[in-house]
Design an enzyme around this catalytic site. Structure first.
Site, short mmCIF file in Angstrom:
data_model
loop_
_atom_site.label_atom_id
_atom_site.label_comp_id
_atom_site.label_asym_id
_atom_site.label_seq_id
_atom_site.Cartn_x
_atom_site.Cartn_y
_atom_site.Cartn_z
CG ASP A 39 19.99 18.29 -60.36
OD1 ASP A 39 20.13 17.96 -59.17
OD2 ASP A 39 19.92 17.48 -61.31
CB VAL A 75 29.87 20.80 -61.02
CG1 VAL A 75 28.57 21.37 -60.49
CG2 VAL A 75 29.91 19.27 -60.88
CG ASN A 101 24.37 18.40 -52.39
OD1 ASN A 101 24.48 17.73 -51.37
ND2 ASN A 101 23.44 18.13 -53.32
CB SER A 153 31.10 10.63 -48.04
OG SER A 153 30.67 9.32 -47.71
CE1 TYR A 166 30.12 9.94 -52.95
CE2 TYR A 166 30.51 8.56 -51.01
CZ TYR A 166 29.84 9.61 -51.62
OH TYR A 166 28.90 10.32 -50.93
N GLY A 167 35.45 7.53 -52.22
CA GLY A 167 36.19 7.84 -51.00
C GLY A 167 37.35 8.78 -51.26
CB SER A 168 39.89 8.89 -53.98
OG SER A 168 40.45 7.62 -53.74
CE LYS A 170 31.07 13.21 -51.66
NZ LYS A 170 30.57 14.58 -51.96
CB ALA A 198 20.94 12.19 -46.05
NE ARG A 201 18.83 10.98 -57.46
CZ ARG A 201 19.23 11.37 -58.67
NH1 ARG A 201 18.61 10.94 -59.76
NH2 ARG A 201 20.24 12.21 -58.81
#
Length: 311
Positions: A39, A75, A101, A153, A166-168, A170, A198, A201
């Site tokens: 992390d 990462v 993750n 996602s 984010y969609g691209s 994922k 889930a 955050r």
């Protein structure tokens, strides 16, 4: 049922300081795995908070009798990721499991989004997953064992307003899974994708408290553990949330073959209902499966010998 254990196995879990990653790390450790808790310590938008969350998870694992080390590797930095993998091998002898993750959010409509925000989110989710996977890939090939999970996602699978970056990213990770599952198959490397819903955050403020209480990360981790166990499937997208699990698959309709004057944009528009008819829809096992399908259909429509006859 045979108990699923990870004794003697070593897992790297990225973004494991909080939320889903923490739950996955604890779940793996509880069943015997050595865990590298990665992390960077960032806010949900990726800005550095200087969090000690990874160390706290390590202490939690050790307090329960497990083995774990922490890593602050970014990462998106391949050199740092390689160093993390080398440290894991030095500490535990091997890396058997990788759980990709780590993630951030920078939500805005596409009209208002800065391309730096688009690129940063893609870098963390997609390039970060590729970096971590590349860093363990040859090691897993040499040992002829590996279990890798990407985290996608529904924003990438189905779309979500205000999450083009984010969609691209994922959507990209399950494309990566599709290829690596094929490339790793002969070396006993199984690659799957988890599609979680889930209470983390990232979902705070988006859902009511009653719903959030149903969607605890601990209701998803059993699915993750199944995807990285000895008898895990491969090339599977597992939807998970609130203790519910489903397989997500991409289907292709049977479609039609157009010839002559019909083979035109007007012909395609006139045939949309037939093209979109879900009857007899099927899953393409790989990219060439579609090529074979279309060649057969086109040949049949023209009265030509069928290529690649089933035999």
């Amino acid at each position: 049922m045979k108990e699923i254990r990870f004794d003697g196995r070593t897992a790297i879990v990225t973004g494991a300081g909080t939320g889903l990653g923490r739950s996955h790390a604890l779940g793996l450790a509880a069943r015997g795995a050595n865990v590298v808790v990665n992390d960077l310590g960032v806010a949900t938008d990726g800005t550095i908070e200087g969090s000690q969350a990874a160390r706290a998870v390590v202490e939690e694992i050790r307090a329960g009798g497990g083995n774990a080390i922490s890593s602050g590797a970014n990462v998106t930095d391949f050199d740092q990721v390689q160093a993390m993998v080398a440290e894991a091998i030095a500490a535990f002898g091997a890396v058997d499991i990788l759980v990709n993750n780590a993630g951030i959010l920078r939500d805005k409509t596409f009209a208002k989004m800065d391309m730096d925000d688009f690129r940063t989110v893609v870098d963390v989710h997609l390039i970060g997953s590729a970096n971590c996977t590349k860093a363990v890939w040859n090691h897993m090939i040499e040992r002829e064992y590996g279990r890798i999970v990407m985290t996608t996602s529904t924003s990438g699978l189905y779309g979500n307003f205000g999450q083009s970056n984010y969609g691209s990213a994922k959507a990209g990770v399950f494309g990566l899974m599709n290829v690596l599952a094929q490339e790793g198959a002969r070396k006993n490397i199984r690659v799957n994708t988890l599609a979680p819903t889930a209470a983390t955050r990232m979902t705070e403020g988006l859902l009511s408290q009653d719903v959030l209480e149903l969607l605890g990360p601990e209701t998803i981790t059993p699915g993750l553990l199944a995807l990285v166990c000895e008898d895990a499937p491969t090339k599977m997208i597992l939807g998970a949330g609130a203790g519910c699990f489903a397989e997500i698959r991409i289907y292709e309709t049977q479609g039609i073959a157009l010839t002559g004057e019909q083979l035109s944009p007007e012909g395609v528009m006139a045939s949309l209902a037939a093209i979109r008819n879900p009857e007899d829809q099927d899953v393409m096992e790989n990219a060439f499966s579609q090529t074979r399908k279309y060649a057969r259909m086109a040949a049949a429509a023209r009265g030509l010998p069928l290529p690649w006859n089933e035999a």
